[in-house]
Structures are given as structure tokens and as C-alpha cells.
Design an enzyme around this catalytic site. Structure first.
Site, PDB file in Angstrom:
ATOM      1  N   ALA A  50      -2.623  -3.976  -3.039  1.00  0.00           N
ATOM      2  CA  ALA A  50      -2.907  -4.111  -1.613  1.00  0.00           C
ATOM      3  C   ALA A  50      -4.463  -3.475  -1.492  1.00  0.00           C
ATOM      4  O   ALA A  50      -4.844  -2.769  -2.155  1.00  0.00           O
ATOM      5  CB  ALA A  50      -2.115  -3.009  -0.651  1.00  0.00           C
ATOM      6  N   LYS A  69      -2.208  -8.191  -8.188  1.00  0.00           N
ATOM      7  CA  LYS A  69      -3.065  -8.119  -6.863  1.00  0.00           C
ATOM      8  C   LYS A  69      -2.295  -6.760  -6.164  1.00  0.00           C
ATOM      9  O   LYS A  69      -1.524  -6.965  -5.310  1.00  0.00           O
ATOM     10  CB  LYS A  69      -2.944  -9.302  -6.105  1.00  0.00           C
ATOM     11  N   GLU A 108      11.013  -8.349  -2.819  1.00  0.00           N
ATOM     12  CA  GLU A 108      11.397  -7.081  -2.234  1.00  0.00           C
ATOM     13  C   GLU A 108      10.839  -7.122  -0.833  1.00  0.00           C
ATOM     14  O   GLU A 108       9.536  -6.755  -0.934  1.00  0.00           O
ATOM     15  CB  GLU A 108      11.141  -5.856  -3.169  1.00  0.00           C
ATOM     16  N   TRP A 135       0.695  -1.028  -0.058  1.00  0.00           N
ATOM     17  CA  TRP A 135       0.038   0.043  -0.038  1.00  0.00           C
ATOM     18  C   TRP A 135       0.712   1.402   0.025  1.00  0.00           C
ATOM     19  O   TRP A 135       0.364   2.221  -0.402  1.00  0.00           O
ATOM     20  CB  TRP A 135      -0.983   0.005   1.149  1.00  0.00           C
TER      21      TRP A 135
END
Length: 483
Positions: free
Chosen positions: A183, A181, A257, A157
């Protein structure tokens, strides 16, 4: 055209993007403005079945997209860059509203996100192979690279535009198709980016977006699908390890990451003004909600008090309020839950003897938090072990450079480090001792679409951006031939 609670959102897609169509579902997911707590929009909430439909669409589209001329793929990505650059403010408004970050940060992210489309548009037709005679002259060695297939991407996000483009751009440049996909807190920006790609000419099914309130269930099902060829994940180390267990069951390639715990070192003799200015950028970019944010401040004892004083003064000069208002320097955190997690860390720091200085006034409503500087912190205490992800700066002093490097490297994480030194030569020598994938010397930021972004240790696997980024979506094939 759908009408939303905020006029900026008019026309922004709210359905799933599957096979080139915006699909509504029987369930919806509310997206809230963290500055007010109000509902901005309701987006489609995908079931596992709908996510698998997206995989099927990407799988069907893959042969055609992989066979598309690299130059055409490049031109589509370049067009997407030009649209995003022209509509930077629209992108920034979406980011500021659903993420909460300050307007300046949102504008910077919008520009940064667009640059991934430009960079990888240039890389699409420059994938270099190899052609050479074997050392014993019995054959010719040919090394080629080809797209992996369907890439599943999951983004966090904190950078809703940049994390999407940093994955989509190299995948599309390589010839892969994608299931993204985003957040659940910040899906609107990702849906808008996907709509930009549609306008740029991406064929049906090449980019699919599935928003969901059940990320774990969806990811497990998607990663078990044999039509999925690779995973690209940005998020916490904890979740990343869970996903690696899933990919390990299929020996599925994955780039990760993950979390950070970035140390910032101010060495003896460093310029105080440069260090404070750089520290403000390193700490306060995105309000500290960044895996690259400086998390632990190791300051030489000769500079510790003047640095803390000047840094506290700079923090106190920040105006806190809704990010959509350009006069504010620091916006809201993404949710009150995130704010409360940071307040718990501050409480633990005070129990350990830390002295918390709160620097600014904040609005009474919304997920706001004043920047804090914490003196009296010892290495090994809570604030040096936990990724804070907010506007909190713990100060630890050291006597020697060896001591500073040892404390900085004493972490399971190794994403980025910051070194402020009296000169570049000293800074470089210390940088080469840092156990992190990236080091910024005498500056507060290192991120660049043209540079490889990624970490060592538990901060991740693989690299995004730079020349390396596109290879996360390519298979290497060696052909031995007698010419």
C-alpha cells in the site's frame, strides 16, 4: 546511507527492488506519519514500465528458484525469521511510524509477521503428493504439486509487515517468485521485509517490490502480462471484484482476502468479564483497523446493559497518542481521510437514533480518534452494514440465540465471528451455525500462522496460513502410469 526525518528510518530502503537491485525513479511518493502529518520519507514511485521490469526479473529467476532444493528454500526462510525475531523492535518502530498503530500492536504484528517465515520454512519440504493403484487396477495414480510461477501480490496498509510475510513466505516455500505491491500509505515496512529476505540469502529477482501511486494502472498491466501466474490480494471487496474481472480475462488463479463485518455474540449465561476482555481484543486490535475486528456487537438482553457499561469503562481506560510512545494504548488511524470516513458513519448512526459515547481525550493534531460505544443501534442500520475499520462498537440486543445467529449471518461478508457462550459445548454448536470462515469461541482472536485464514461469501477466496496456505501457489499435476 540516506538520512531521514526520523533516525529509526536510517538505512531503510526507499527504492524499487527489481532483480536484486534497489532502483530509484524520476518520481517519488511521500510517506507520512499519521500521528503528526509530517513526511517520514519519500520512496520511489513506479511507472507501469518499471512494474513490468519487476515481472521480467521474477520470470527470469523462477526456473532457478523452482529448482532449488526445498531444504535450501526452508533454510533461507528460517534465516529470515531469525533476522526478524532479532530485529523485532526495528520492525515495530517502522510499523508504528508509518501506520500509526500503538506500540504494543506494532510489536505484536512484528512477531506475528516473523512467524509466517518460520511456519512456511517448515512446510517447504513437506508438500505431500499421492501414489496409489487405481480402483480398477489398470494404472498407478501419481499426484504431484509444482510451483505456479510468478506471483503478483498486493497488500493493504493496516498490517504492513504481516500481510507481506503471509504472502511471501508460502510463495517462496512453494518455489514461486514474487512481485509485491505494498500500500502507498505504508511501503517502508514492506521494503524493509524485502531487505531482510535479501540478507537471508534470497537470490536476485526472486523477490521484487514496486511501490506506486497508481495501483490500479499497475495491477491492470501486471495481470495482463502472460508471465504472471497467480494473484494474491488483500483489501476491500470492491477492489477485489475489480481485480477478479482482470484475472478472469486470463483464467488466472487468484486468492482473495477481502472485507469483513465480524459479528460478536454474547449469549445468555456467558461470563461477563470474559466477554468484555475478549471484546476489547476483538475490537481494539490495531485500533479496530482490521478485517477481523469485531464490527457488530449482539448482546443478550440480560447482559446488554452491564456489558455496555463495563466495555465503555474499559475503552475509557485507553490512553490515546502517538504509537511510537509505548505508554499509549491506542495510536493514530492511518490518515485523516480514514478518520473522517468513520466520523461520517457515526453521524449517520446518530441520525438513526444511536447514542454515541466518546470515551477518551485525543491529541488535537494527527489522525487520532477516541474509542466510541454506540447504544440504541438496530440490526440493519448503518453501523451493522458497513465495515467500520476503527474504534467504534455498536451494541444491538437480542432475545434468543436463533435471533442472534440470524442477525449475525445476515451479511454479504463471512470472514470471522466471535461467540461468547456459557460453556465450550454451547459455543461450538453456535459456531457451526455461523456463516464465516473462522470463529473464535470465548476468546478475542483466532489468527495464527499455523491455521487457515480466510472467509466465506464475499469475504474472499482461498486460504492463507496453515497447511492450505502453500497450496495457493502450487499447481496440481496428475500422472497416470502403467507400472
Amino acid at each position: 546511507m540516506t538520512q531521514f526525518a526520523h533516525p529509526v528510518l536510517d538505512g531503510v530502503p526507499t527504492g524499487l527492488l527489481v532483480a536484486g537491485e534497489w532502483v530509484t525513479t524520476g518520481r517519488t511518493l511521500d510517506v507520512r506519519d499519521p500521528a503528526t502529518g509530517g513526511v517520514l520519507a519519500s520512496v520511489a514511485d513506479a511507472t507501469v514500465g518499471e512494474a513490468i521490469d519487476a515481472v521480467a526479473a521474477a520470470h527470469t529467476a523462477f526456473p532457478g528458484w523452482a529448482g532449488t532444493a526445498p531444504r535450501l528454500r526452508a533454510e533461507i526462510l528460517r534465516c529470515a525469521y531469525e533476522i526478524m525475531a532479532a530485529e523485532q523492535q526495528q520492525c515495530a518502530r517502522l510499523i508504528a511510524l508509518e501506520n500509526g498503530k500503538a506500540w504494543a500492536d506494532a510489536m505484536a504484528e512484528a512477531a506475528y509477521a516473523a512467524e509466517f517465515f518460520r511456519w512456511f520454512s517448515e512446510e517447504a519440504s513437506r508438500i505431500v503428493g499421492d501414489f496409489r493403484l487405481a480402483p480398477n487396477a489398470d494404472k498407478t495414480i501419481i499426484v504431484d504439486h509444482r510451483p505456479m510461477g510468478v506471483a503478483y501480490m498486493t497488500t493493504p496498509w493496516n498490517f504492513p509487515a504481516a500481510m507481506a510475510t503471509r504472502k511471501l513466505a508460502p510463495a517462496l516455500a512453494a518455489g514461486c517468485t514474487a512481485v509485491l505491491k505494498p500500500a502507498k500509505e505504508t511501503p517502508l515496512t514492506a521494503l524493509w521485509v524485502a531487505e531482510v529476505l535479501q540478507r537471508a540469502g534470497v537470490p536476485r529477482g526472486v523477490v521484487n517490490v514496486v511501490t506506486t501511486s497508481d495501483p490500479g494502472g499497475q495491477s491492470a498491466a501486471v495481470l495482463a502480462d502472460e508471465r504472471v501466474s497467480t494473484l494474491s490480494f488483500t483489501g476491500s471487496t470492491y477492489v477485489g471484484k475489480l481485480l477478479l474481472e482482470k484475472t478472469g480475462q486470463r483464467a488466472l488463479p487468484a486468492s482473495m482476502e477481502l472485507g469483513g463485518n465480524a459479528p460478536l455474540l454474547v449469549l445468555e449465561g456467558a461470563d461477563l468479564d470474559t466477554a468484555v476482555e475478549g471484546a476489547m481484543v476483538a475490537k481494539m486490535r490495531n485500533g479496530g483497523s482490521a478485517c477481523t475486528a469485531a464490527n457488530r456487537f449482539y448482546i443478550h438482553e440480560s447482559l446488554a446493559e452491564p456489558f455496555a457499561t463495563e466495555f465503555e469503562r474499559a475503552l475509557a481506560g485507553l490512553r490515546v497518542g502517538p504509537g511510537i510512545d509505548p505508554t499509549n494504548d491506542l495510536g493514530a488511524l492511518v490518515s485523516t481521510a480514514e478518520r473522517d470516513k468513520i466520523l461520517d458513519l457515526l453521524s449517520a448512526a446518530e441520525d438513526e437514533g444511536g447514542r454515541v459515547a466518546t470515551t477518551s481525550r485525543v491529541p488535537e493534531e494527527g489522525a487520532f480518534m477516541a474509542p466510541c460505544l454506540v447504544r440504541g443501534v438496530e440490526h440493519g442500520q448503518t453501523l451493522t452494514r458497513q465495515e467500520i475499520f476503527g474504534p467504534v462498537a455498536p451494541i444491538v440486543t437480542f432475545e434468543t440465540t436463533d435471533q442472534a445467529v440470524a442477525m449475525a449471518d445476515d451479511s454479504q461478508y463471512g470472514l470471522i465471528s466471535y461467540v461468547f457462550a456459557p460453556d465450550s459445548g454451547t459455543g461450538m454448536r453456535v459456531a457451526q451455525r455461523m456463516e464465516s470462515g473462522m470463529v473464535a469461541v470465548n476468546r478475542g482472536t483466532a489468527s495464527d500462522p499455523a491455521a487457515p485464514f480466510g472467509g466465506m461469501k464475499e469475504s474472499g477466496l482461498g486460504r492463507e496460513g496453515g497447511f492450505a496456505g502453500i497450496h495457493e501457489y502450487l499447481e496440481t499435476q496428475y500422472i497416470a502410469v502403467d507400472l
